[in-house]
Write a protein that holds these residues in place. Structure first.
Motif: not given
Length: 239
Positions: A109-116, A153-156
Protein backbone atom coordinates in the motif's frame (compact mmCIF):
# COMPACT_ATOMS: atom_id res chain seq x y z
CA UNK A 1 11.30 -28.29 19.15
CA UNK A 2 12.60 -25.74 16.67
CA UNK A 3 10.98 -25.20 13.28
CA UNK A 4 14.05 -26.72 11.60
CA UNK A 5 13.82 -29.84 13.76
CA UNK A 6 10.09 -30.12 13.10
CA UNK A 7 10.64 -29.79 9.35
CA UNK A 8 13.41 -32.38 9.41
CA UNK A 9 11.09 -34.78 11.19
CA UNK A 10 8.35 -34.22 8.58
CA UNK A 11 10.60 -33.76 5.56
CA UNK A 12 8.75 -36.44 3.57
CA UNK A 13 5.29 -35.15 4.46
CA UNK A 14 3.35 -33.99 1.40
CA UNK A 15 1.87 -30.61 2.24
CA UNK A 16 0.29 -29.80 -1.13
CA UNK A 17 -0.94 -32.28 -3.73
CA UNK A 18 -2.32 -31.60 -7.20
CA UNK A 19 -4.12 -34.47 -8.91
CA UNK A 20 -4.71 -34.40 -12.66
CA UNK A 21 -5.33 -30.65 -12.80
CA UNK A 22 -6.97 -29.25 -15.92
CA UNK A 23 -7.70 -25.54 -16.29
CA UNK A 24 -9.75 -24.52 -19.30
CA UNK A 25 -10.53 -21.02 -20.56
CA UNK A 26 -13.06 -20.12 -23.21
CA UNK A 27 -12.02 -17.47 -25.72
CA UNK A 28 -15.05 -16.83 -27.91
CA UNK A 29 -15.83 -20.11 -29.60
CA UNK A 30 -12.40 -21.50 -28.80
CA UNK A 31 -11.42 -23.56 -25.76
CA UNK A 32 -7.88 -23.25 -24.41
CA UNK A 33 -6.30 -25.58 -21.86
CA UNK A 34 -3.88 -23.53 -19.77
CA UNK A 35 -3.15 -26.65 -17.72
CA UNK A 36 -3.67 -30.11 -19.16
CA UNK A 37 -3.33 -32.93 -16.66
CA UNK A 38 -0.85 -31.65 -14.06
CA UNK A 39 0.11 -33.78 -11.08
CA UNK A 40 2.46 -32.36 -8.48
CA UNK A 41 3.43 -33.03 -4.86
CA UNK A 42 5.11 -30.39 -2.70
CA UNK A 43 6.71 -31.75 0.45
CA UNK A 44 7.28 -29.86 3.66
CA UNK A 45 10.65 -28.12 3.68
CA UNK A 46 11.14 -28.20 -0.10
CA UNK A 47 12.56 -25.34 -2.17
CA UNK A 48 10.90 -25.64 -5.59
CA UNK A 49 11.03 -23.52 -8.72
CA UNK A 50 8.50 -23.59 -11.55
CA UNK A 51 9.75 -22.41 -14.93
CA UNK A 52 9.19 -22.67 -18.65
CA UNK A 53 8.50 -20.56 -21.75
CA UNK A 54 6.06 -17.66 -21.50
CA UNK A 55 2.47 -18.79 -21.91
CA UNK A 56 3.17 -22.34 -20.81
CA UNK A 57 0.91 -22.26 -17.76
CA UNK A 58 3.24 -21.26 -14.90
CA UNK A 59 1.10 -18.34 -13.75
CA UNK A 60 -2.06 -20.44 -13.91
CA UNK A 61 -0.36 -23.18 -11.93
CA UNK A 62 0.71 -20.66 -9.28
CA UNK A 63 -2.89 -19.41 -9.00
CA UNK A 64 -4.07 -22.98 -8.43
CA UNK A 65 -1.32 -23.68 -5.87
CA UNK A 66 -2.13 -20.40 -4.11
CA UNK A 67 -5.86 -21.28 -3.94
CA UNK A 68 -6.61 -18.10 -5.89
CA UNK A 69 -8.32 -19.98 -8.72
CA UNK A 70 -10.09 -23.32 -9.06
CA UNK A 71 -9.20 -26.02 -11.57
CA UNK A 72 -11.79 -26.95 -14.19
CA UNK A 73 -11.24 -30.58 -13.25
CA UNK A 74 -8.85 -32.31 -10.89
CA UNK A 75 -8.23 -32.17 -7.17
CA UNK A 76 -6.18 -29.89 -4.91
CA UNK A 77 -5.27 -31.23 -1.47
CA UNK A 78 -3.69 -29.00 1.18
CA UNK A 79 -2.43 -31.01 4.15
CA UNK A 80 -4.78 -33.76 3.00
CA UNK A 81 -7.83 -31.47 2.85
CA UNK A 82 -9.81 -31.31 -0.39
CA UNK A 83 -9.97 -27.59 -1.19
CA UNK A 84 -13.15 -28.01 -3.26
CA UNK A 85 -15.10 -28.76 -0.07
CA UNK A 86 -14.47 -25.34 1.44
CA UNK A 87 -16.55 -22.20 0.99
CA UNK A 88 -14.85 -18.99 -0.19
CA UNK A 89 -14.81 -17.50 3.33
CA UNK A 90 -13.02 -20.61 4.60
CA UNK A 91 -10.59 -20.55 1.68
CA UNK A 92 -9.73 -16.92 2.39
CA UNK A 93 -8.86 -17.84 5.97
CA UNK A 94 -6.79 -20.83 4.81
CA UNK A 95 -4.88 -18.61 2.35
CA UNK A 96 -4.23 -16.02 5.04
CA UNK A 97 -2.94 -18.46 7.64
CA UNK A 98 -1.34 -21.20 5.51
CA UNK A 99 0.14 -19.37 2.51
CA UNK A 100 2.47 -16.39 2.32
CA UNK A 101 2.57 -14.51 -0.99
CA UNK A 102 5.44 -12.52 -2.53
CA UNK A 103 4.77 -10.81 -5.87
CA UNK A 104 6.91 -9.26 -8.59
CA UNK A 105 5.14 -5.90 -8.13
CA UNK A 106 5.52 -6.03 -4.30
CA UNK A 107 1.80 -5.15 -3.84
CA UNK A 108 2.43 -2.76 -0.95
CA UNK A 109 0.00 0.00 0.00
CA UNK A 110 1.66 3.17 -1.27
CA UNK A 111 0.71 5.57 1.55
CA UNK A 112 1.16 3.05 4.33
CA UNK A 113 4.30 2.53 6.41
CA UNK A 114 6.44 -0.59 6.15
CA UNK A 115 5.21 -1.72 9.56
CA UNK A 116 1.56 -1.23 8.68
CA UNK A 117 2.03 -3.13 5.41
CA UNK A 118 3.56 -6.05 7.28
CA UNK A 119 0.68 -6.10 9.78
CA UNK A 120 -2.07 -6.32 7.14
CA UNK A 121 -2.46 -10.15 7.22
CA UNK A 122 -3.02 -9.97 10.99
CA UNK A 123 -6.26 -8.03 10.50
CA UNK A 124 -7.97 -11.36 9.85
CA UNK A 125 -6.14 -13.44 12.43
CA UNK A 126 -6.75 -14.26 16.07
CA UNK A 127 -3.53 -12.58 17.21
CA UNK A 128 -4.32 -10.13 20.06
CA UNK A 129 -3.96 -6.51 18.97
CA UNK A 130 -1.40 -5.69 21.66
CA UNK A 131 0.97 -8.32 20.24
CA UNK A 132 0.71 -7.36 16.57
CA UNK A 133 3.09 -4.41 16.51
CA UNK A 134 5.76 -6.41 18.34
CA UNK A 135 5.43 -9.20 15.78
CA UNK A 136 5.66 -6.75 12.88
CA UNK A 137 8.76 -5.10 14.27
CA UNK A 138 10.44 -8.48 14.70
CA UNK A 139 9.62 -9.45 11.13
CA UNK A 140 11.09 -6.24 9.73
CA UNK A 141 14.18 -6.72 11.88
CA UNK A 142 14.40 -10.26 10.51
CA UNK A 143 14.63 -8.93 6.93
CA UNK A 144 17.09 -6.19 7.90
CA UNK A 145 14.65 -3.27 7.96
CA UNK A 146 14.39 -2.59 11.67
CA UNK A 147 15.24 1.07 11.09
CA UNK A 148 12.65 1.53 8.31
CA UNK A 149 9.44 0.92 10.25
CA UNK A 150 7.85 4.26 9.37
CA UNK A 151 9.04 4.46 5.77
CA UNK A 152 6.46 4.29 3.01
CA UNK A 153 7.22 2.26 -0.15
CA UNK A 154 8.24 5.45 -2.00
CA UNK A 155 10.98 5.94 0.59
CA UNK A 156 12.37 2.43 0.05
CA UNK A 157 14.43 0.87 -2.74
CA UNK A 158 12.99 -1.97 -4.80
CA UNK A 159 14.97 -4.52 -2.83
CA UNK A 160 13.76 -3.04 0.46
CA UNK A 161 10.16 -3.08 -0.75
CA UNK A 162 10.49 -6.76 -1.57
CA UNK A 163 11.89 -7.37 1.91
CA UNK A 164 8.80 -5.70 3.36
CA UNK A 165 6.70 -8.01 1.19
CA UNK A 166 8.62 -11.04 2.50
CA UNK A 167 8.13 -9.87 6.11
CA UNK A 168 4.41 -9.53 5.37
CA UNK A 169 4.35 -13.04 3.88
CA UNK A 170 6.00 -14.45 7.02
CA UNK A 171 3.93 -12.65 9.66
CA UNK A 172 1.36 -15.46 10.04
CA UNK A 173 4.04 -18.19 10.03
CA UNK A 174 2.61 -19.83 6.88
CA UNK A 175 3.18 -23.41 5.80
CA UNK A 176 4.25 -22.36 2.29
CA UNK A 177 5.84 -19.22 0.84
CA UNK A 178 4.71 -18.65 -2.77
CA UNK A 179 6.74 -16.19 -4.82
CA UNK A 180 5.80 -15.06 -8.34
CA UNK A 181 8.85 -13.65 -10.19
CA UNK A 182 10.21 -12.31 -6.86
CA UNK A 183 13.30 -10.74 -8.47
CA UNK A 184 11.63 -9.63 -11.71
CA UNK A 185 11.57 -5.92 -10.82
CA UNK A 186 14.96 -5.81 -9.12
CA UNK A 187 18.52 -5.10 -10.21
CA UNK A 188 20.89 -8.06 -10.15
CA UNK A 189 22.42 -7.19 -6.76
CA UNK A 190 19.04 -6.76 -5.04
CA UNK A 191 17.73 -9.89 -6.75
CA UNK A 192 20.68 -11.92 -5.49
CA UNK A 193 20.07 -10.63 -1.95
CA UNK A 194 16.40 -11.66 -2.10
CA UNK A 195 17.29 -15.14 -3.34
CA UNK A 196 19.94 -15.47 -0.62
CA UNK A 197 17.27 -14.64 1.93
CA UNK A 198 14.94 -17.31 0.51
CA UNK A 199 17.78 -19.83 0.75
CA UNK A 200 18.33 -18.83 4.37
CA UNK A 201 14.64 -19.26 5.18
CA UNK A 202 14.66 -22.71 3.60
CA UNK A 203 17.96 -24.00 4.97
CA UNK A 204 17.93 -22.51 8.47
CA UNK A 205 14.20 -22.53 9.23
CA UNK A 206 12.98 -25.34 7.00
CA UNK A 207 10.50 -23.07 5.21
CA UNK A 208 8.68 -24.54 2.23
CA UNK A 209 9.21 -22.21 -0.73
CA UNK A 210 7.74 -22.39 -4.22
CA UNK A 211 8.64 -19.71 -6.75
CA UNK A 212 7.81 -19.05 -10.41
CA UNK A 213 10.37 -17.58 -12.78
CA UNK A 214 11.04 -17.42 -16.50
CA UNK A 215 14.77 -17.22 -15.77
CA UNK A 216 16.17 -20.74 -16.07
CA UNK A 217 19.42 -19.83 -14.30
CA UNK A 218 17.42 -18.48 -11.36
CA UNK A 219 15.20 -21.57 -11.38
CA UNK A 220 18.28 -23.77 -11.01
CA UNK A 221 18.96 -22.22 -7.61
CA UNK A 222 16.04 -24.22 -6.21
CA UNK A 223 16.56 -27.73 -4.90
CA UNK A 224 13.93 -29.01 -7.34
CA UNK A 225 12.94 -27.45 -10.66
CA UNK A 226 9.58 -28.09 -12.30
CA UNK A 227 9.54 -27.30 -16.03
CA UNK A 228 6.15 -26.70 -17.57
CA UNK A 229 5.43 -26.48 -21.28
CA UNK A 230 2.11 -26.27 -23.11
CA UNK A 231 0.24 -26.75 -19.84
CA UNK A 232 2.04 -29.94 -18.84
CA UNK A 233 4.99 -30.76 -16.61
CA UNK A 234 7.96 -31.86 -18.72
CA UNK A 235 9.98 -34.79 -17.45
CA UNK A 236 8.41 -34.56 -14.01
CA UNK A 237 5.67 -36.23 -12.06
CA UNK A 238 3.12 -38.14 -14.10
CA UNK A 239 -0.56 -38.60 -13.29
Amino acid sequence: MTMNQSSSKNKNKVILELKNIVKTYKMGDNVFNALNGVCLDIKEGEFVSITGPSGSGQSTLMLIIGLLDNPTTGQVLLEGRDIAKFKEVQLAQIRNLTLGFVFQQFNLLAKTSALENVLLPLLYSDVPKHLRKEMGVKMLEKVGLGTKLSNTPAQLSGGQQQRVAIARALINNPKIILADEPTGNLDSKSGAEIMAFFHKLNEEEGRTIVFVTHDMELAKQAKRTIIIKDGQIVGGEKC
